[in-house]
Structure formats: C-alpha cells, structure tokens
Design a protein around this motif. Sequence first.
Motif, mmCIF file in Angstrom:
data_model
loop_
_atom_site.group_PDB
_atom_site.id
_atom_site.type_symbol
_atom_site.label_atom_id
_atom_site.label_comp_id
_atom_site.label_asym_id
_atom_site.label_seq_id
_atom_site.Cartn_x
_atom_site.Cartn_y
_atom_site.Cartn_z
ATOM 1 N N TRP A 77 32.340 17.290 -2.163
ATOM 2 C CA TRP A 77 31.364 18.222 -1.601
ATOM 3 C C TRP A 77 31.990 19.586 -1.414
ATOM 4 O O TRP A 77 33.114 19.715 -0.932
ATOM 5 N N THR A 78 31.259 20.627 -1.806
ATOM 6 C CA THR A 78 31.720 22.002 -1.645
ATOM 7 C C THR A 78 30.675 22.770 -0.849
ATOM 8 O O THR A 78 29.485 22.698 -1.178
ATOM 9 N N PRO A 79 31.080 23.514 0.189
ATOM 10 C CA PRO A 79 30.093 24.284 0.966
ATOM 11 C C PRO A 79 29.494 25.407 0.122
ATOM 12 O O PRO A 79 30.182 26.003 -0.701
ATOM 13 N N SER A 81 31.053 30.128 2.421
ATOM 14 C CA SER A 81 32.348 30.005 3.085
ATOM 15 C C SER A 81 32.491 31.159 4.070
ATOM 16 O O SER A 81 32.378 32.322 3.688
ATOM 17 N N ILE A 92 38.200 16.561 10.494
ATOM 18 C CA ILE A 92 37.877 16.449 9.070
ATOM 19 C C ILE A 92 37.687 17.859 8.527
ATOM 20 O O ILE A 92 36.800 18.591 8.963
ATOM 21 N N LYS A 93 38.547 18.244 7.592
ATOM 22 C CA LYS A 93 38.492 19.595 7.034
ATOM 23 C C LYS A 93 37.874 19.627 5.644
ATOM 24 O O LYS A 93 37.368 20.650 5.218
ATOM 25 N N THR A 94 37.960 18.526 4.919
ATOM 26 C CA THR A 94 37.365 18.465 3.583
ATOM 27 C C THR A 94 36.669 17.128 3.406
ATOM 28 O O THR A 94 37.080 16.110 3.978
ATOM 29 N N ILE A 95 35.620 17.170 2.596
ATOM 30 C CA ILE A 95 34.908 15.943 2.242
ATOM 31 C C ILE A 95 34.982 15.835 0.725
ATOM 32 O O ILE A 95 34.491 16.727 0.012
ATOM 33 N N PRO A 96 35.603 14.778 0.216
ATOM 34 C CA PRO A 96 35.752 14.637 -1.243
ATOM 35 C C PRO A 96 34.400 14.694 -1.954
ATOM 36 O O PRO A 96 33.435 14.062 -1.544
#
Length: 198
Positions: A49-51, A54, A43-47
Amino acid sequence: TSSSSWLKDSSFYVAPTRRTDWSIFMAQVDGQDEEQYVPEEEIKTIPGWTPSVSLEVQDKVETGEEDEEELYSQRSKLFRFRDGEWKERGLGEAKLLKHNGNGKVRFMLRQEKTGKIVANHYVINLPPYCELRLNQGSEKCWVWSAQDYADEEPDNAQFALKFGNVELAGKFKEAFENAKQLNSSFESPIGLATQSTQ
C-alpha cells in the motif's frame, strides 16, 4: 472448572463492577510482572500500500513577512462593507509592515484561526483612500477605504477595525498616520494605491 476458580486464577481478571472492588483490582494489576506486557510497535509501512498524499512537517513556514519590519501589531476584529452591510472578516493581529528593501508600508490582517489574509493594502495619503474616521457611535472602531489585495485581485474595499478599548484605537490611528507619511515620499499615491503588495 467452576467460575470461582476462574476468579482465583492470577492471570485472569474480571473488571470491577463496584467502587469498592476498584482498589483491589488496581492492586492486582500493579502487582503483575511487567515482563508479561508486550509494548506495541508503531506501524510505519503497510506492505503493498502506498499513500496517495505524503505530508511532511516543515521546521519553518514562510508567511511573506520575512523581509518586512513590523511597525505596529494589535489584536483586533476586522469588518468589510459588502452588499449593503458590514460583514466580519476575522479576528487577528492588525499589522503595519515596512518592507526592508523598498521601504513601503502596508496594512495586513490574517485570521487568527486559519492564517488567511483578509486585508492587505498599502497605506497611502490619497483621499478617499486611507482616511480614518470613527465609526458611528463608537470611539473604538476606525473606518477607511483602500485598494485591497487580500484576494490577489484589486478590490475597492471599505474596512472597519474594532479594538478592545479607546486607547488601543488611538494608538492604531497614530501608527496608521505615521505609515501614510512614510509612504508619501514614494511615487505618486495613485501608483502606490494600484500596486499589488505581493
């Protein structure tokens, strides 16, 4: 359905409870058709949500030593005299580095584990600075004073550098004295002593 029929079903396994059952259990798992297993996807992205931070992997980390020639390097332990006692600064490579542009030589030691600079000063021929003397009762440890810039602000520091054996300590003294001679051709030693190595 009885519990015995569950155990006979080829798609259901019970974890072995005894050592003798383990080989039977593993034989059953190895015999399974590999198409029944679904590989997990990363899993590279979670809809939505933004870290907040980086991180990126760098190919090369700049240390500030890129424009310098290493004249001497030896693993040793550094101590600094502070508040009436010797305090360990760190274990790492004690280095004498000659700048390719201006030719000045500095002493530097980074902590092995953290990479933090714990000693950083020019090697000058101006008593009481950079006068090596043996530590009391040990021929494996040199003591000297210097105008240090490890913490970016000038600090009159007294250092002790301990080596694994007498031979290594002797090689350091020779290299340190050579560095003093190389720096003696520059401006007044007082000016060099008070110059930042940055």
